[in-house]
Design a protein around this motif. Structure first.
Motif, PDB file in Angstrom:
ATOM      1  N   CYS A 115       0.824  -1.218   0.000  1.00  9.71           N
ATOM      2  CA  CYS A 115       0.000   0.000   0.000  1.00  9.71           C
ATOM      3  C   CYS A 115       0.857   1.267   0.000  1.00  9.71           C
ATOM      4  CB  CYS A 115      -0.932   0.006   1.213  1.00  9.71           C
ATOM      5  SG  CYS A 115      -2.052  -1.396   1.230  1.00  9.71           S
ATOM      6  N   ASP A 116       2.114   1.154   0.471  1.00 10.23           N
ATOM      7  CA  ASP A 116       3.006   2.316   0.538  1.00 10.23           C
ATOM      8  C   ASP A 116       3.858   2.478  -0.718  1.00 10.23           C
ATOM      9  OD1 ASP A 116       2.007   2.680   3.039  1.00 10.23           O
ATOM     10  OD2 ASP A 116       3.750   1.904   4.116  1.00 10.23           O
ATOM     11  N   LEU A 117       3.804   1.476  -1.612  1.00 11.69           N
ATOM     12  CA  LEU A 117       4.631   1.525  -2.823  1.00 11.69           C
ATOM     13  C   LEU A 117       3.868   2.210  -3.957  1.00 11.69           C
ATOM     14  CD1 LEU A 117       6.507  -1.861  -3.343  1.00 11.69           C
ATOM     15  CD2 LEU A 117       7.528   0.387  -3.170  1.00 11.69           C
ATOM     16  N   GLN A 118       4.391   3.329  -4.413  1.00  9.99           N
ATOM     17  CA  GLN A 118       3.773   4.010  -5.552  1.00  9.99           C
ATOM     18  C   GLN A 118       4.395   3.503  -6.843  1.00  9.99           C
ATOM     19  OE1 GLN A 118       3.995   8.261  -5.080  1.00  9.99           O
ATOM     20  NE2 GLN A 118       3.078   8.217  -3.051  1.00  9.99           N
ATOM     21  N   ASP A 119       3.616   3.530  -7.926  1.00  9.16           N
ATOM     22  CA  ASP A 119       4.086   3.033  -9.221  1.00  9.16           C
ATOM     23  C   ASP A 119       5.373   3.733  -9.668  1.00  9.16           C
ATOM     24  OD1 ASP A 119       2.043   1.265  -9.354  1.00  9.16           O
ATOM     25  OD2 ASP A 119       0.770   2.474 -10.663  1.00  9.16           O
ATOM     26  N   LYS A 120       5.444   5.059  -9.441  1.00 11.84           N
ATOM     27  CA  LYS A 120       6.637   5.811  -9.882  1.00 11.84           C
ATOM     28  C   LYS A 120       7.887   5.356  -9.126  1.00 11.84           C
ATOM     29  CE  LYS A 120       6.134   9.795  -6.775  1.00 11.84           C
ATOM     30  NZ  LYS A 120       6.112  11.261  -6.658  1.00 11.84           N
ATOM     31  N   THR A 234      -6.831  -1.978  -2.687  1.00 13.80           N
ATOM     32  CA  THR A 234      -6.159  -0.707  -2.417  1.00 13.80           C
ATOM     33  C   THR A 234      -7.152   0.382  -2.054  1.00 13.80           C
ATOM     34  OG1 THR A 234      -4.539  -1.352  -4.076  1.00 13.80           O
ATOM     35  CG2 THR A 234      -4.481   0.931  -3.366  1.00 13.80           C
ATOM     36  N   SER A 235      -8.255   0.478  -2.839  1.00 11.43           N
ATOM     37  CA  SER A 235      -9.227   1.540  -2.588  1.00 11.43           C
ATOM     38  C   SER A 235      -9.879   1.387  -1.226  1.00 11.43           C
ATOM     39  CB  SER A 235     -10.296   1.560  -3.688  1.00 11.43           C
ATOM     40  OG  SER A 235     -10.984   0.325  -3.723  1.00 11.43           O
ATOM     41  N   ALA A 236     -10.124   0.130  -0.830  1.00 10.29           N
ATOM     42  CA  ALA A 236     -10.732  -0.122   0.479  1.00 10.29           C
ATOM     43  C   ALA A 236      -9.823   0.369   1.599  1.00 10.29           C
ATOM     44  CB  ALA A 236     -11.018  -1.610   0.652  1.00 10.29           C
ATOM     45  N   VAL A 237      -8.523   0.031   1.492  1.00  9.12           N
ATOM     46  CA  VAL A 237      -7.552   0.454   2.512  1.00  9.12           C
ATOM     47  C   VAL A 237      -7.385   1.971   2.492  1.00  9.12           C
ATOM     48  CG1 VAL A 237      -5.135   0.315   3.238  1.00  9.12           C
ATOM     49  CG2 VAL A 237      -6.322  -1.734   2.478  1.00  9.12           C
TER      50      VAL A 237
END
Length: 676
Positions: A115-120, A234-237
């Motif tokens: 959840c803390d990992l962004q695509d970029k 992801t959206s739920a969290v």
């Protein structure tokens, strides 16, 4: 009639037990929630350790970049690109820093909660890994060219040809330069080894060098994709996090308003009566400080709740199965979801011998080719000018298997297809393996990178498993497979390979006795050929007893909570109950005497209900019947509590949060309840 009456009484008793379970359900879940706070606590400690590590790196000022900072990585790569004329030994030394950076970047991708990992960030880290890998290989190529320019000065007195071996912990170089071009010298063997080649006449009479660069790591295969939660997940969290942040803000603003009102009242009282103010000021200060404390407590509680949800989402991701099988692979192409490369990569190259150094009046003069080191094409693209039909036979190669790798079956040799970007099994023939000498011999049509592969699921499904306490906050996990028995010790936030048995004989591994955090430990075991860690695609390749992911996660979390005082074990009945339930053995384990006389209880758990079964492991048929004088419970913790000593439960309650988290991670990674 009598039978019907018995059934009626049993049914009535069952309903009473269900009602009792329902009545105390909230109370039990609340207690479990408090115990499971150890998971977000451990995550918080991990985050603090990471920040401390970054700070230590910052104050060290040793010149190495922070791998998570793109600017620092780009500077490091640019500066190394500019550096020229490095010898092989110098590149090897620098490679230790580079490999360490690559390892750190891979760990960031694996250890950061999804959840803390962004695509970029994922793209940034993967690009840095690929740039470092490519540059390192390029540097080894340039260093080889510098070495081959001196081939004539390093020639062997007996053969007249140059032979050089450079060994290091991560890389081994074998290079042979054909200076004499003797058509009878067709067998190349490196001194004090059995590694070598049988070359055809055309190569024996050509200006060539043969290089075998054995990297003990694999920088050729494509990077593994990073597991990220589904959009719904992801959206739920994310929504939960947003709601909790809003609630925290509201609670704080309320407290601030109340404090300001109290201050206003205080100022009015001062104007009316100064003496009363002195007496009441103390009370106001106490109220203000208590309000601040309450506000901080609310904020902390919300943060822990959010962190708890994030950890749960990451744990669930570890046991979720992929619904899509990897892309269809054509014949002879290796599926890296089914197989794994072991022992690193052997880069085999036939090179054109560069111009040699010549001594002239005390100077060494050498012609440096603008295009650099060139590969010799074998077989050539056009063969019309050659009369003999079999002028370009396959080249026989003998390689040594890395000493720290275990193959449970004869290794399969594969070659890299640079165009298709995958490993292939064609173009290789006459493969033979000598397990005692650890030598593999094969014939290769064309040179290029080759590696050895093994079925990634050769040790799955497991035959049995056991988790038992050893000491305070220390357990032993034993996994038995068709080929081996692996024992792993876990303490605090560390894991260690305790022992390996192959065919009932103890096998010595370099990993034994080395404590590591869970993720590096799992990677090390996989790289040694000891893979007992299924992936999200493994169910396509192994016949498994698939369990509902949420049930699995709940079971592993609660088993980890109890692991400091209770032993758990495999049960054959787990295969016979449906996918919504798990069955395993459990017993209290406070002393070694418990091991000698095990008195196992069989528990069945559905995620929402735990019960002790009437049957035993030795029973002839499976039954979900409840053991006499036992009850249902909403958690494993409360079920076990019914037949355990106070000493055992106290030990459970005082368990170290990092230890519980590490045990849970190992259970989630091995998936014992689905893969046994």
């Amino acid at each position: 009639m009598k039978r019907l009456e018995i059934q009626r009484i049993e049914k009535e008793k069952w309903h009473q037990l269900e009602a009792k379970d329902l009545e105390r359900r909230n109370e039990e879940l609340e207690e479990l929630y408090l115990l499971e706070r150890c998971f977000p606590e451990a995550e918080k400690l991990k985050h603090e350790t990471k920040l401390l590590s970054q700070w230590k790196h910052y104050i060290q000022c040793d010149g190495s970049p922070d791998p998570s900072v793109a600017q620092e990585m780009n500077t490091f790569i640019s500066l190394w690109k500019e550096k020229t004329n490095e010898t092989f030994e110098e590149v090897i030394e620098k490679s230790k820093v580079v490999l360490n950076l690559i390892e750190k970047l891979k760990f960031i991708l694996l250890e950061t909660p999804p959840c803390d990992l962004q695509d970029k960030n994922i793209i940034q880290y993967q690009e840095s890994i690929l740039q470092l890998q490519d540059l390192l290989h390029l540097k080894f190529g340039v260093a080889t060219e510098i070495l081959l320019r001196q081939a004539s000065t390093l020639a062997d007195l007996d053969s007249g040809n140059m032979e050089k071996v450079i060994k290091d912990e991560n890389v081994t170089l074998y290079v042979w330069a054909n200076l004499k071009k003797n058509p009878r010298h067709r067998s190349v063997r490196f001194s004090e080894t059995q590694i070598g080649f049988e070359i055809p006449r055309i190569l024996a009479t050509s200006d060539i060098a043969i290089r075998l660069l054995h990297t003990h790591y694999d920088h050729v295969s494509a990077l593994h994709p990073v597991s990220t939660p589904s959009k719904e997940h992801t959206s739920a969290v994310t929504e939960l996090v947003k709601d909790d942040v809003k609630n925290v803000e509201k609670a704080i603003s309320k407290e601030v308003e109340e404090e300001s009102k109290q201050q206003e009242r205080g100022s009015h009282l001062i104007q009316e009566e100064e003496i009363k103010v002195e007496e009441e000021q103390g009370d106001i200060e106490v109220k203000m400080s208590s309000a601040e404390e309450e506000s901080e407590a609310i904020k902390c509680e919300r943060e822990m709740k959010v962190l708890s949800e994030t950890v749960s989402a990451a744990q669930l991701l570890l046991v979720e199965n992929s619904s899509e099988k990897p892309d269809f692979f054509e014949d002879n192409v290796v599926d890296l979801c089914q197989f794994t490369t072991l022992g690193g990569v052997y880069h085999l190259d036939i090179l054109e011998l560069p111009p040699q150094c010549k001594p002239v009046k005390g100077w060494m003069i050498v012609e440096i080719l603008k295009e650099g080191l060139q590969k010799y094409t074998y077989p050539p693209e056009t063969t019309e000018e050659f009369e003999t039909e079999n002028a370009f036979p396959p080249i026989e190669v003998t390689l040594e298997v890395h000493e720290n790798v275990i193959f449970f079956e004869d290794p399969v040799v594969v070659r890299w297809d640079a165009e298709g970007k995958h490993w292939r099994t064609d173009g290789i023939s006459n493969v033979s393996y000598k397990p005692k000498e650890r030598l593999v011999t094969f014939s290769l049509d064309t040179f290029g990178p080759v590696t050895l592969i093994q079925d990634a699921h050769i040790n799955m499904p497991y035959q049995s498993w056991e988790l038992r306490p050893l000491d305070v906050n220390k357990v032993l996990l034993t996994v038995t497979t068709v080929f081996t028995e692996i024992q792993i010790q876990i303490k605090e936030n560390l894991c260690m390979l305790s022992s390996i048995k192959l065919k009932d004989k103890k096998h010595i591994s370099i990993l034994e006795g080395t404590w590591m955090t869970p993720i590096p430990f799992i990677i090390a075991l996989k790289e040694a050929g000891l893979n007992i860690f299924p992936t999200r695609h493994s169910h396509f390749y192994v016949i498994i007893n698939n369990k509902v992911p949420l049930v699995e996660v709940k079971a592993y979390r609660q088993m980890a909570l109890l692991s400091s005082a209770f032993a758990f074990g495999w049960s054959k009945w787990n295969l016979l109950c449906n996918s919504t339930k798990v069955v395993f053995k459990v017993r209290e384990h406070l002393t070694e005497e418990c091991t000698e006389n095990p008195n196992w209880a069989l528990l069945m758990f559905s995620g929402d209900r735990a019960q002790r079964l009437k049957i035993k492991e030795e029973s002839e048929a499976f039954s979900e019947a409840l053991k006499e004088e036992t009850e249902f419970h909403s958690t494993l913790y409360h079920m076990v509590k019914d037949f355990s000593s106070e000493e055992a439960m106290e030990k459970v309650r005082s368990s170290n949060c990092q230890f519980v988290n590490s045990v849970c991670h190992m259970l989630l990674s091995t998936r014992l309840l689905s893969y046994s």
